[in-house]
Design a protein around this motif. Structure first.
Motif, PDB file in Angstrom:
ATOM      1  N   SER A  22      40.905  29.407  32.700  1.00 39.83           N
ATOM      2  CA  SER A  22      41.069  30.862  32.567  1.00 39.83           C
ATOM      3  C   SER A  22      40.540  31.587  33.793  1.00 39.83           C
ATOM      4  O   SER A  22      41.079  32.625  34.206  1.00 39.83           O
ATOM      5  CB  SER A  22      40.392  31.378  31.294  1.00 39.83           C
ATOM      6  OG  SER A  22      38.995  31.168  31.319  1.00 39.83           O
ATOM      7  N   GLY A  23      39.484  31.040  34.416  1.00 40.86           N
ATOM      8  CA  GLY A  23      38.978  31.642  35.647  1.00 40.86           C
ATOM      9  C   GLY A  23      39.991  31.549  36.775  1.00 40.86           C
ATOM     10  O   GLY A  23      40.202  32.506  37.529  1.00 40.86           O
ATOM     11  N   ASP A  26      42.850  33.916  35.982  1.00 40.78           N
ATOM     12  CA  ASP A  26      42.426  35.291  36.238  1.00 40.78           C
ATOM     13  C   ASP A  26      42.571  35.622  37.725  1.00 40.78           C
ATOM     14  O   ASP A  26      43.141  36.655  38.109  1.00 40.78           O
ATOM     15  CB  ASP A  26      40.973  35.460  35.781  1.00 40.78           C
ATOM     16  CG  ASP A  26      40.499  36.901  35.803  1.00 40.78           C
ATOM     17  OD1 ASP A  26      41.298  37.806  36.127  1.00 40.78           O
ATOM     18  OD2 ASP A  26      39.315  37.127  35.504  1.00 40.78           O
ATOM     19  N   THR A  30      45.420  38.140  39.220  1.00 37.13           N
ATOM     20  CA  THR A  30      44.941  39.309  39.954  1.00 37.13           C
ATOM     21  C   THR A  30      45.580  39.379  41.339  1.00 37.13           C
ATOM     22  O   THR A  30      45.997  40.445  41.793  1.00 37.13           O
ATOM     23  CB  THR A  30      43.405  39.266  40.088  1.00 37.13           C
ATOM     24  OG1 THR A  30      42.823  39.319  38.783  1.00 37.13           O
ATOM     25  CG2 THR A  30      42.884  40.440  40.904  1.00 37.13           C
ATOM     26  N   VAL A  67      42.693  35.308  29.633  1.00 36.82           N
ATOM     27  CA  VAL A  67      42.221  36.175  30.713  1.00 36.82           C
ATOM     28  C   VAL A  67      41.874  37.555  30.169  1.00 36.82           C
ATOM     29  O   VAL A  67      40.836  38.139  30.521  1.00 36.82           O
ATOM     30  CB  VAL A  67      43.273  36.259  31.837  1.00 36.82           C
ATOM     31  CG1 VAL A  67      42.946  37.392  32.801  1.00 36.82           C
ATOM     32  CG2 VAL A  67      43.350  34.930  32.580  1.00 36.82           C
ATOM     33  N   ARG A  70      38.641  37.392  28.484  1.00 33.92           N
ATOM     34  CA  ARG A  70      37.550  37.357  29.461  1.00 33.92           C
ATOM     35  C   ARG A  70      37.203  38.770  29.918  1.00 33.92           C
ATOM     36  O   ARG A  70      36.025  39.146  30.005  1.00 33.92           O
ATOM     37  CB  ARG A  70      37.965  36.526  30.683  1.00 33.92           C
ATOM     38  CG  ARG A  70      37.909  35.043  30.527  1.00 33.92           C
ATOM     39  CD  ARG A  70      38.569  34.342  31.715  1.00 33.92           C
ATOM     40  NE  ARG A  70      37.875  34.601  32.963  1.00 33.92           N
ATOM     41  CZ  ARG A  70      36.967  33.795  33.501  1.00 33.92           C
ATOM     42  NH1 ARG A  70      36.638  32.658  32.903  1.00 33.92           N
ATOM     43  NH2 ARG A  70      36.396  34.092  34.656  1.00 33.92           N
ATOM     44  N   TRP A  71      38.227  39.541  30.249  1.00 29.91           N
ATOM     45  CA  TRP A  71      37.998  40.903  30.726  1.00 29.91           C
ATOM     46  C   TRP A  71      37.339  41.758  29.651  1.00 29.91           C
ATOM     47  O   TRP A  71      36.426  42.535  29.934  1.00 29.91           O
ATOM     48  CB  TRP A  71      39.334  41.527  31.157  1.00 29.91           C
ATOM     49  CG  TRP A  71      39.725  41.204  32.556  1.00 29.91           C
ATOM     50  CD1 TRP A  71      40.071  39.978  33.059  1.00 29.91           C
ATOM     51  CD2 TRP A  71      39.804  42.114  33.650  1.00 29.91           C
ATOM     52  NE1 TRP A  71      40.365  40.078  34.388  1.00 29.91           N
ATOM     53  CE2 TRP A  71      40.217  41.371  34.789  1.00 29.91           C
ATOM     54  CE3 TRP A  71      39.590  43.474  33.792  1.00 29.91           C
ATOM     55  CZ2 TRP A  71      40.402  41.954  36.035  1.00 29.91           C
ATOM     56  CZ3 TRP A  71      39.784  44.054  35.035  1.00 29.91           C
ATOM     57  CH2 TRP A  71      40.175  43.301  36.142  1.00 29.91           C
ATOM     58  N   ALA A 113      43.088  44.523  34.338  1.00 34.07           N
ATOM     59  CA  ALA A 113      43.992  43.492  33.824  1.00 34.07           C
ATOM     60  C   ALA A 113      44.830  44.010  32.658  1.00 34.07           C
ATOM     61  O   ALA A 113      45.979  43.587  32.484  1.00 34.07           O
ATOM     62  CB  ALA A 113      43.195  42.270  33.387  1.00 34.07           C
TER      63      ALA A 113
END
Length: 200
Positions: A22-23, A26, A30, A67, A70-71, A113
């Motif tokens: 996921s990092g 992301d 982006t 993602v 995560r945000w 995001a």
């Protein structure tokens, strides 16, 4: 496509492989947007095999959801930090814009995001649109709670929420932290209208 409706609050903790996946997703989303990025791109960025990636997140849509989670998690943790550092709910409101300024000042910032995801995917995928709406509703609900604690009418939270989202959009276009400072000034001016007379 999964029939399970995703939400912004995970019911489990990411494994180390999921975090790497996921990092990486992301960062790539982006940089490039979601559409051009492939699962192979994510696997390469994460240092995983394609099989390891798909075992963690079987589809690109699952990665998009991860993602966004995560945000949202970062947003909620930032709010907790602001609350811990503030004695006054008005300071908490202004602290939100201070947090945004830190985000916008990051060289990797390319916009929110949720705003980017909704613009790119929301028309094709109602579930992604719903996640963006869930986040925006959470922003306004938090500001409404702070306004209530500060003795400020609830409708002011709607204006504060617009300042938050407007700053997010403008910062992405300008590639500048200035919109956060301008929005913070606008928020301070709104709050000052009700200083000392919360019944208005």
């Amino acid at each position: 496509m999964s029939t399970v409706t995703p939400t912004l609050v995970r019911t489990d903790r990411e494994t180390s492989v999921q975090r790497r996946a996921s990092g990486a997703a992301d960062a790539l989303f982006t940089e490039r947007g979601v559409t051009p990025v492939t699962l192979d791109d994510v696997a390469e960025r994460a240092g995983l095999t394609r099989a390891e990636l798909t075992a963690a997140y079987p589809t690109k849509r699952a990665l998009v959801v991860a993602v966004l989670q995560r945000w949202h998690g970062a947003w909620r943790r930032a709010l907790d930090g602001i609350a811990a550092a503030s004695d006054d709910p008005r300071d908490e409101v202004l602290g939100v814009f201070g947090y945004l300024e830190q985000c916008f000042a990051d060289e990797g910032w390319r916009g929110c995001a949720f705003i980017n995801g909704h613009a790119e995917l929301g028309r094709q995928d109602p579930a992604i649109a719903a996640l963006a709406q869930e986040h925006f509703a959470d922003v306004e609900a938090h500001l409404t709670m702070l306004c209530s604690r500060a003795g400020v009418p609830a409708h002011v939270a709607q204006a504060l929420s617009l300042l938050v989202e407007g700053a997010r959009v403008e910062s992405a276009v300008q590639r500048s932290a200035q919109p956060a400072r301008a929005a913070r000034l606008g928020a301070a001016m709104l709050l000052s209208v009700y200083e000392g007379d919360p019944t208005d």
